[in-house]
Scaffold this active site. Structure first.
Site, PDB file in Angstrom:
ATOM      1  N   ARG A 155       0.816  -1.205   0.000  1.00 33.57           N
ATOM      2  CA  ARG A 155       0.000   0.000   0.000  1.00 33.57           C
ATOM      3  C   ARG A 155       0.854   1.261   0.000  1.00 33.57           C
ATOM      4  NH1 ARG A 155      -4.983  -0.696   2.670  1.00 33.57           N
ATOM      5  NH2 ARG A 155      -5.329   1.536   2.321  1.00 33.57           N
ATOM      6  N   TYR A 179      -8.338  13.897  -7.413  1.00 33.69           N
ATOM      7  CA  TYR A 179      -8.919  15.080  -6.766  1.00 33.69           C
ATOM      8  C   TYR A 179      -8.297  15.254  -5.385  1.00 33.69           C
ATOM      9  CZ  TYR A 179     -11.915  11.608  -4.397  1.00 33.69           C
ATOM     10  OH  TYR A 179     -12.380  10.534  -3.677  1.00 33.69           O
ATOM     11  N   PRO A 180      -8.103  16.506  -4.956  1.00 35.55           N
ATOM     12  CA  PRO A 180      -7.661  16.784  -3.586  1.00 35.55           C
ATOM     13  C   PRO A 180      -8.867  16.982  -2.687  1.00 35.55           C
ATOM     14  CG  PRO A 180      -7.575  18.790  -4.863  1.00 35.55           C
ATOM     15  CD  PRO A 180      -8.106  17.723  -5.789  1.00 35.55           C
ATOM     16  N   MET A 181      -8.669  16.807  -1.380  1.00 35.22           N
ATOM     17  CA  MET A 181      -9.783  16.991  -0.454  1.00 35.22           C
ATOM     18  C   MET A 181      -9.293  17.380   0.933  1.00 35.22           C
ATOM     19  SD  MET A 181     -11.014  13.160   0.611  1.00 35.22           S
ATOM     20  CE  MET A 181     -11.956  13.908   1.948  1.00 35.22           C
ATOM     21  N   ASP A 182     -10.218  17.900   1.729  1.00 30.97           N
ATOM     22  CA  ASP A 182      -9.960  18.285   3.114  1.00 30.97           C
ATOM     23  C   ASP A 182     -11.050  17.712   3.997  1.00 30.97           C
ATOM     24  OD1 ASP A 182      -7.762  20.105   2.546  1.00 30.97           O
ATOM     25  OD2 ASP A 182      -9.261  21.481   1.748  1.00 30.97           O
ATOM     26  N   LYS A 183     -10.781  17.712   5.300  1.00 31.73           N
ATOM     27  CA  LYS A 183     -11.817  17.447   6.291  1.00 31.73           C
ATOM     28  C   LYS A 183     -12.270  18.805   6.855  1.00 31.73           C
ATOM     29  CE  LYS A 183     -12.174  12.874   6.744  1.00 31.73           C
ATOM     30  NZ  LYS A 183     -11.152  12.350   5.832  1.00 31.73           N
ATOM     31  N   HIS A 200     -16.773   4.363   6.294  1.00 36.82           N
ATOM     32  CA  HIS A 200     -16.348   4.969   5.022  1.00 36.82           C
ATOM     33  C   HIS A 200     -15.523   3.967   4.205  1.00 36.82           C
ATOM     34  CE1 HIS A 200     -15.682   8.477   2.491  1.00 36.82           C
ATOM     35  NE2 HIS A 200     -14.381   8.230   2.483  1.00 36.82           N
ATOM     36  N   SER A 236     -18.033  11.915   4.277  1.00 39.09           N
ATOM     37  CA  SER A 236     -18.035  12.848   3.142  1.00 39.09           C
ATOM     38  C   SER A 236     -19.166  13.871   3.259  1.00 39.09           C
ATOM     39  CB  SER A 236     -18.175  12.086   1.821  1.00 39.09           C
ATOM     40  OG  SER A 236     -17.029  11.323   1.558  1.00 39.09           O
TER      41      SER A 236
END
Length: 249
Positions: A131, A145-149, A172, A223
């Site tokens: 991994r 795609y980028p993401m945030d919490k 999730h 999400s």
């Protein structure tokens, strides 16, 4: 102060998105274009040597839409190697006809949200190593795609307890497992490295699986309540034959 997640970190990653200055590319002679393409192919073959030696990996895709024309994703053992390879690309003849469209710097990451308790060194676990130091597939399609919490009011991920976060991430993660064999997912951490907190790279031979996976995950609380997303990029695999056709004018 809440307990921070512990991460295992693997290869460093650069997603390099470029647009092509087609007007300028058309102005050079056929011979110059051929030489530039051949030089570019040699560079890609050099990148692939690390894939074969399992000291790194790369993925090369054309991008659909106006955000960019192609994406070169490179994974290496050190950040220094990424910078050297980026500089080497910028010195290629083809680079004179590209315009930087977007980039993302991160590191392959596994958190302890889903990990079980063990006294063993996780870096010696074959599953964990696969991994952290992934072999990238040559799937027909890619999605990045980028993401945030989210950190707003009552919807602040970082104010939740570790137990709550683990429970939410377990749910999730089960959605992602439902797409095993259909979508390969690479999660990279970018806190302190780039503008978002994570980058997500998906590979599949059926492009609709991206839509199905992301849509289904939107209904999961992680999400729906805590996820914030950046721009999405989707593209098609570029083999040598397809690259030559892609750059032909």
């Amino acid at each position: 102060m809440n307990e921070a997640a512990i991460t295992l970190d693997g290869w460093y990653v650069l997603h390099d998105f470029r647009s092509i200055d087609w007007a300028s590319w058309k102005l050079v002679s056929a011979k110059e274009r051929e030489e530039a393409v051949n030089e570019f192919i040699a560079y890609l073959e050099k990148l692939n040597e690390a894939d074969v030696a399992k000291t790194g990996a790369h993925a090369f895709y054309s991008i659909v839409g106006q955000k960019a024309d192609f994406m070169l994703m490179t994974l290496r053992e050190t950040m220094d190697e990424l910078q050297e390879l980026e500089a080497e690309f910028n010195k290629l003849a083809i680079a004179d006809f590209t315009i930087p469209a977007y980039s993302y710097v991160s590191v392959v990451e596994l958190s302890n949200y889903l990990a079980g308790e063990s006294n063993e060194d996780p870096y010696q676990n074959p599953h964990v190593r696969a991994r952290l130091y992934p072999e990238l597939p040559r799937s027909q399609y890619v999605c990045f795609y980028p993401m945030d919490k989210r950190r707003q009011g009552n919807d602040n991920w970082y104010m939740l307890s570790m137990d709550d976060r683990k429970s939410l991430m377990r749910s999730h993660g089960m959605i992602g497992r439902g797409y095993a064999g259909k979508v390969k997912q690479i999660i990279t951490g970018s806190v302190g490295f780039d503008d978002h907190e994570w980058g997500v790279t998906l590979f599949a031979d059926d492009v609709l699986q991206f839509k199905k996976l992301v849509y289904e995950m939107r209904f999961d609380e992680v999400s729906a309540r805590y996820g914030e997303f950046g721009a999405f990029f989707v593209g098609n695999l570029l083999t040598q034959e397809k690259l030559e056709k892609f750059l032909a004018v």
